[in-house]
Design a protein around this motif. Structure first.
Motif, PDB file in Angstrom:
ATOM      1  N   PRO A   1       2.051 -12.556  -0.780  1.00 16.09           N
ATOM      2  CA  PRO A   1       0.780 -13.086  -1.277  1.00 16.09           C
ATOM      3  C   PRO A   1       0.027 -13.944  -0.246  1.00 16.09           C
ATOM      4  O   PRO A   1      -1.188 -14.066  -0.318  1.00 16.09           O
ATOM      5  N   ASP A   2       0.768 -14.498   0.724  1.00 23.43           N
ATOM      6  CA  ASP A   2       0.106 -15.373   1.698  1.00 23.43           C
ATOM      7  C   ASP A   2      -0.746 -14.619   2.715  1.00 23.43           C
ATOM      8  O   ASP A   2      -1.522 -15.226   3.434  1.00 23.43           O
ATOM      9  N   LEU A   3      -0.562 -13.300   2.773  1.00 21.86           N
ATOM     10  CA  LEU A   3      -1.331 -12.532   3.762  1.00 21.86           C
ATOM     11  C   LEU A   3      -2.827 -12.609   3.509  1.00 21.86           C
ATOM     12  O   LEU A   3      -3.627 -12.587   4.430  1.00 21.86           O
ATOM     13  N   ILE A   4      -3.208 -12.671   2.227  1.00 26.82           N
ATOM     14  CA  ILE A   4      -4.629 -12.791   1.894  1.00 26.82           C
ATOM     15  C   ILE A   4      -4.841 -14.157   1.262  1.00 26.82           C
ATOM     16  O   ILE A   4      -4.370 -14.414   0.157  1.00 26.82           O
ATOM     17  N   ARG A   5      -5.522 -15.043   1.980  1.00 24.49           N
ATOM     18  CA  ARG A   5      -5.716 -16.398   1.490  1.00 24.49           C
ATOM     19  C   ARG A   5      -7.035 -16.522   0.742  1.00 24.49           C
ATOM     20  O   ARG A   5      -8.040 -15.944   1.143  1.00 24.49           O
TER      21      ARG A   5
ATOM     22  N   LYS B   1      -0.079  -8.147  -4.696  1.00 20.38           N
ATOM     23  CA  LYS B   1       1.167  -7.765  -5.343  1.00 20.38           C
ATOM     24  C   LYS B   1       1.817  -6.601  -4.599  1.00 20.38           C
ATOM     25  O   LYS B   1       3.013  -6.615  -4.325  1.00 20.38           O
ATOM     26  N   LYS B   2       0.999  -5.626  -4.247  1.00 18.42           N
ATOM     27  CA  LYS B   2       1.550  -4.446  -3.573  1.00 18.42           C
ATOM     28  C   LYS B   2       2.035  -4.774  -2.167  1.00 18.42           C
ATOM     29  O   LYS B   2       3.009  -4.200  -1.697  1.00 18.42           O
ATOM     30  N   LEU B   3       1.341  -5.666  -1.482  1.00 16.57           N
ATOM     31  CA  LEU B   3       1.744  -6.016  -0.120  1.00 16.57           C
ATOM     32  C   LEU B   3       3.029  -6.837  -0.135  1.00 16.57           C
ATOM     33  O   LEU B   3       3.714  -6.945   0.873  1.00 16.57           O
ATOM     34  N   GLY B   4       3.336  -7.416  -1.294  1.00 11.76           N
ATOM     35  CA  GLY B   4       4.590  -8.141  -1.439  1.00 11.76           C
ATOM     36  C   GLY B   4       4.606  -9.468  -0.700  1.00 11.76           C
ATOM     37  O   GLY B   4       5.625 -10.127  -0.611  1.00 11.76           O
TER      38      GLY B   4
ATOM     39  N   ASP C   1     -11.640  -9.980  -7.637  1.00 11.37           N
ATOM     40  CA  ASP C   1     -10.407 -10.736  -7.855  1.00 11.37           C
ATOM     41  C   ASP C   1      -9.280  -9.841  -8.365  1.00 11.37           C
ATOM     42  O   ASP C   1      -8.128  -9.987  -7.969  1.00 11.37           O
ATOM     43  N   VAL C   2      -9.655  -8.908  -9.244  1.00 14.55           N
ATOM     44  CA  VAL C   2      -8.653  -7.984  -9.788  1.00 14.55           C
ATOM     45  C   VAL C   2      -8.035  -7.166  -8.651  1.00 14.55           C
ATOM     46  O   VAL C   2      -6.812  -6.999  -8.569  1.00 14.55           O
ATOM     47  N   HIS C   3      -8.886  -6.686  -7.749  1.00 14.84           N
ATOM     48  CA  HIS C   3      -8.393  -5.877  -6.637  1.00 14.84           C
ATOM     49  C   HIS C   3      -7.586  -6.703  -5.633  1.00 14.84           C
ATOM     50  O   HIS C   3      -6.604  -6.214  -5.093  1.00 14.84           O
ATOM     51  N   ILE C   4      -8.024  -7.936  -5.398  1.00 16.86           N
ATOM     52  CA  ILE C   4      -7.272  -8.805  -4.482  1.00 16.86           C
ATOM     53  C   ILE C   4      -5.878  -9.058  -5.059  1.00 16.86           C
ATOM     54  O   ILE C   4      -4.870  -8.962  -4.356  1.00 16.86           O
ATOM     55  N   ALA C   5      -5.826  -9.353  -6.370  1.00 14.27           N
ATOM     56  CA  ALA C   5      -4.546  -9.651  -7.009  1.00 14.27           C
ATOM     57  C   ALA C   5      -3.601  -8.457  -6.898  1.00 14.27           C
ATOM     58  O   ALA C   5      -2.419  -8.596  -6.570  1.00 14.27           O
ATOM     59  N   SER C   6      -4.146  -7.270  -7.130  1.00 13.59           N
ATOM     60  CA  SER C   6      -3.294  -6.087  -7.108  1.00 13.59           C
ATOM     61  C   SER C   6      -2.856  -5.773  -5.671  1.00 13.59           C
ATOM     62  O   SER C   6      -1.714  -5.368  -5.435  1.00 13.59           O
ATOM     63  N   LEU C   7      -3.744  -6.005  -4.719  1.00 11.88           N
ATOM     64  CA  LEU C   7      -3.396  -5.786  -3.314  1.00 11.88           C
ATOM     65  C   LEU C   7      -2.300  -6.755  -2.868  1.00 11.88           C
ATOM     66  O   LEU C   7      -1.328  -6.360  -2.222  1.00 11.88           O
TER      67      LEU C   7
ATOM     68  N   PRO D   1       1.653   2.439  -1.765  1.00 14.61           N
ATOM     69  CA  PRO D   1       0.621   3.285  -2.370  1.00 14.61           C
ATOM     70  C   PRO D   1      -0.593   2.447  -2.788  1.00 14.61           C
ATOM     71  O   PRO D   1      -0.486   1.577  -3.649  1.00 14.61           O
ATOM     72  N   LEU D   2      -1.734   2.700  -2.166  1.00 16.07           N
ATOM     73  CA  LEU D   2      -2.949   1.946  -2.491  1.00 16.07           C
ATOM     74  C   LEU D   2      -3.989   2.892  -3.080  1.00 16.07           C
ATOM     75  O   LEU D   2      -4.066   4.055  -2.691  1.00 16.07           O
ATOM     76  N   THR D   3      -4.808   2.382  -4.001  1.00 14.78           N
ATOM     77  CA  THR D   3      -5.949   3.158  -4.472  1.00 14.78           C
ATOM     78  C   THR D   3      -6.986   3.159  -3.343  1.00 14.78           C
ATOM     79  O   THR D   3      -6.925   2.312  -2.447  1.00 14.78           O
ATOM     80  N   PRO D   4      -7.961   4.105  -3.382  1.00 15.06           N
ATOM     81  CA  PRO D   4      -8.974   4.131  -2.318  1.00 15.06           C
ATOM     82  C   PRO D   4      -9.684   2.783  -2.152  1.00 15.06           C
ATOM     83  O   PRO D   4      -9.934   2.345  -1.033  1.00 15.06           O
ATOM     84  N   LYS D   5      -9.991   2.113  -3.258  1.00 16.81           N
ATOM     85  CA  LYS D   5     -10.689   0.830  -3.159  1.00 16.81           C
ATOM     86  C   LYS D   5      -9.786  -0.252  -2.567  1.00 16.81           C
ATOM     87  O   LYS D   5     -10.253  -1.104  -1.820  1.00 16.81           O
TER      88      LYS D   5
END
Ligand code: CA
Length: 221
Positions: A203-207, A198-201, A190-196, A148-152
């Motif tokens: 963390p290495d996917l987004i460097r 976390k949700k993707l499970g 940064d807040v959105h990257i961190a939350s993304l 579940p992701l927010t629109p942003k």
């Protein structure tokens, strides 16, 4: 272009309705949050934060539950805005009273242009190592389970995965996902990257690329 104006103050609403109609916009005007949530089928929502019945945050969340329509928050004071929470709820931009009519229509054009860019089909789905992004439905799954992701968050993921492996600067991402006139600090990103992450499970996917921005590191399937 259909505009939903949510504003309880007659003195503000009347000239806005008139001005927007003169510019060729079709305007529906409601005075309460409850009526705003019940409305359907608009291209953009102008939402006054100070409504008599329901908090602006609740209205934003209520609209977001069923629609991706761009929302521009209208507020009397910029410090009234809890920026991060409005972003998380899915507002697209904000404008502070008193504002010029020209500024308002520029914002409307900007948010609606981004929304229509989003709906351009770029291939229905893309997949990276078990992560499946469906551009038609904006649904993201990992190994078959929906994330579940927010629109942003979705827009951010969409932006990062558009060119896998490319390093995107913070400015590029902010411009693409928010607005060139974005008022928030880059901390928002940064807040959105961190939350993304976390949700993707994974963390290495987004460097993080130090001093530059971010890179999506998944492998295109
Ligand atoms: Ca008000």
């Amino acid at each position: 272009m259909r505009v939903l104006l949510v504003e309880d103050d007659l003195g503000i609403a009347e000239p806005l309705v008139e001005g927007l109609q003169r510019q060729g916009y079709e305007v529906t005007w409601v005075r309460s949050g409850r009526d705003a949530i019940a409305e359907r089928n608009h291209d953009v929502v102008l939402l006054d934060l100070g409504l008599p019945d329901v908090d602006g945050e609740v209205v934003t969340a209520g609209i977001r539950e069923r629609s991706d329509v761009p929302i521009i928050i209208v507020t009397a004071r910029s410090d009234e805005i809890d920026r991060v929470s409005l972003l998380d709820l899915g507002a697209d931009d904000y404008i502070v009273k008193p504002f010029g009519f020209r500024e308002l229509t520029a914002r409307i054009r900007a948010v609606t242009r981004r929304a229509s860019d989003r709906s351009v089909t770029r291939g229905d789905t893309v997949e990276f190592d078990g992560l499946l992004i469906d551009h038609r439905t904006r649904i993201v799954t990992f190994n078959g389970s929906e994330i579940p992701l927010t629109p942003k968050e979705y827009d951010l993921l969409d932006c990062l995965t558009a060119d896998p492996g490319a390093v995107l600067s913070r400015d590029e991402i902010l411009r693409a996902v928010w607005d060139e006139n974005w008022w928030g600090s880059t901390k928002t990103l940064d807040v959105h990257i961190a939350s993304l992450r976390k949700k993707l499970g994974s963390p290495d996917l987004i460097r993080t690329v130090r001093g530059v921005g971010y890179q999506f590191a998944g492998t295109d399937q």
